[in-house]
Scaffold this active site. Sequence first.
Site, PDB file in Angstrom:
ATOM      1  N   ASP A  80       1.055  11.649   7.501  1.00  0.00           N
ATOM      2  CA  ASP A  80       2.290  12.345   7.875  1.00  0.00           C
ATOM      3  C   ASP A  80       2.903  13.015   6.637  1.00  0.00           C
ATOM      4  OD1 ASP A  80       3.198  10.089   6.603  1.00  0.00           O
ATOM      5  OD2 ASP A  80       4.537   9.432   8.208  1.00  0.00           O
ATOM      6  N   SER A  81       2.261  12.826   5.474  1.00  0.00           N
ATOM      7  CA  SER A  81       2.624  13.604   4.283  1.00  0.00           C
ATOM      8  C   SER A  81       2.428  15.098   4.557  1.00  0.00           C
ATOM      9  CB  SER A  81       1.785  13.172   3.073  1.00  0.00           C
ATOM     10  OG  SER A  81       0.413  13.180   3.399  1.00  0.00           O
TER      11      SER A  81
ATOM     12  N   ASP B 289      -2.530   9.369  10.897  1.00  0.00           N
ATOM     13  CA  ASP B 289      -1.267   8.645  10.731  1.00  0.00           C
ATOM     14  C   ASP B 289      -0.507   8.663  12.048  1.00  0.00           C
ATOM     15  OD1 ASP B 289       0.123   7.185   8.913  1.00  0.00           O
ATOM     16  OD2 ASP B 289       0.669   8.883   7.627  1.00  0.00           O
TER      17      ASP B 289
ATOM     18  N   LYS C 188      -3.297   4.871  11.503  1.00  0.00           N
ATOM     19  CA  LYS C 188      -2.566   4.098  10.486  1.00  0.00           C
ATOM     20  C   LYS C 188      -1.120   3.998  10.920  1.00  0.00           C
ATOM     21  CE  LYS C 188      -1.255   5.929   6.304  1.00  0.00           C
ATOM     22  NZ  LYS C 188       0.206   5.800   6.398  1.00  0.00           N
TER      23      LYS C 188
ATOM     24  N   GLU D 140       1.401   0.888  -0.982  1.00  0.00           N
ATOM     25  CA  GLU D 140       2.020   2.036  -1.654  1.00  0.00           C
ATOM     26  C   GLU D 140       3.131   1.567  -2.586  1.00  0.00           C
ATOM     27  OE1 GLU D 140       2.999   5.354   0.867  1.00  0.00           O
ATOM     28  OE2 GLU D 140       3.968   6.448  -0.764  1.00  0.00           O
TER      29      GLU D 140
HETATM   30  O1  KIV Z   1       0.970  10.206   4.720  1.00  0.00           O
HETATM   31  C1  KIV Z   1       0.195   9.930   3.778  1.00  0.00           C
HETATM   32  O2  KIV Z   1      -0.435  10.811   3.176  1.00  0.00           O
HETATM   33  C2  KIV Z   1       0.050   8.534   3.412  1.00  0.00           C
HETATM   34  C3  KIV Z   1      -0.721   8.218   2.169  1.00  0.00           C
HETATM   35  C4  KIV Z   1       0.049   8.555   0.971  1.00  0.00           C
HETATM   36  C5  KIV Z   1      -1.194   6.812   2.156  1.00  0.00           C
HETATM   37  O3  KIV Z   1       0.561   7.686   4.067  1.00  0.00           O
END
Ligand code: KIV
Length: 278
Positions: free
Chosen positions: A53-54, A92, A122, A191
Site C-alpha cells: 500500500d506504499s 497488501d 499481507k 518494520e
Molecule cells: O506497503 C509496503 O510497501 C510495505 C513494505 C514497506 C513492507 O508494507
Amino acid sequence: MPYLKPERPEKVTAPSLRASKERGERLVCLTAYDYPTARIVDEAGIDIILVGDSVGNVVLGYGNTVPVTLEDILIHVKAVRRGVQRALLVADMPYGSFHTGADDTVRAALRLVKESGAEAVKLEGGQKRVKLVRRLVNEEISVMGHIGLTPQSINQLGAYRVQGKTADAARKLLDDAYALEEAGAFAIVLELVPREIAELITSSIRIPTIGIGAGVHCDIQVLVFHDLLGLAFGKLPRFVREYANLRETITDAITQESYGLPAEAAEELKIELKKVNK
Ligand code: KIV
C-alpha cells in the site's frame, strides 16, 4: 526467461520460504506496482514482489497509506501479475479492507487472489489480527503478517517511529510474532524494530522474518522500489541506501538538447522563412 540468477530459477512459493529459512538462505523482497517494473524486478531474480500500500505514497501521491483502497491495490496487482513469473506475488490488504469483520476480510482477500492473481496477502497488526489470519488461512489464503511500525496506524501513532524500544514493547512484539506464526502466517514483516529485537524474533520463530529498518539479522530484506532507485520525493528513511538516482537520469533524458542545425542550413532556412513571411 533470462534471469540473472539462473542457479535458482524455480518458482518461489509461500511454503518454499520456510524451507529457505531452514537452509539459511538470505532472500530479497521488493515492491512493484506496474508491469514494466514487475518484469525488471522478477527477471533480476528478486524472490518476493510485494504490491504494497506504499503505492499510495510513491505512485499515487498521498501523504500516507490510509487513503489507498482495495480497488487501487487490485489494479496494481493485476498489472504486476502480468510481469511476474518466478517471484512470489504478495498483495497488501489496504486500510479498511479487513476492519469490518471476518467475512468482509475473506471477501477482500479472495478478490486479491482470484481477480488480480496475488498468491498471498499481507495485513498489518499482531495479536489483534490472529483470528483474521487463522480464518484466511482456513480459507486457503496464504497470509504474511506485519508488525513493528504499522503505517496504517499513523493517525494513532502520530509519527513513523522505531517500535519495540522498551522491554515491555519488545516482549509484546515477540508475543505478536509467536501468535501470527501459530495462526498460520507464512512470514512476518518487521518494520522499524531495533536490530536486537528483530534478531531475537528471527531466531525464535520457524517462519521467515522480512525486515525493513530492522537490521541485518532478518531472514529476508524488503525495500520500496522507488526509495532504492531515487524515484521518491521527500526525506528517505535513514536505513534506505539509494543505489541510483533515476529522478536525475529521467530529468536529464527529457531535457536533453535537440541536435542543432548546421549554421549554413540555419542561415539558408532563415532566408527561406523570410521569403515565406513576405
Ligand atoms: O506497503 C509496503 O510497501 C510495505 C513494505 C514497506 C513492507 O508494507
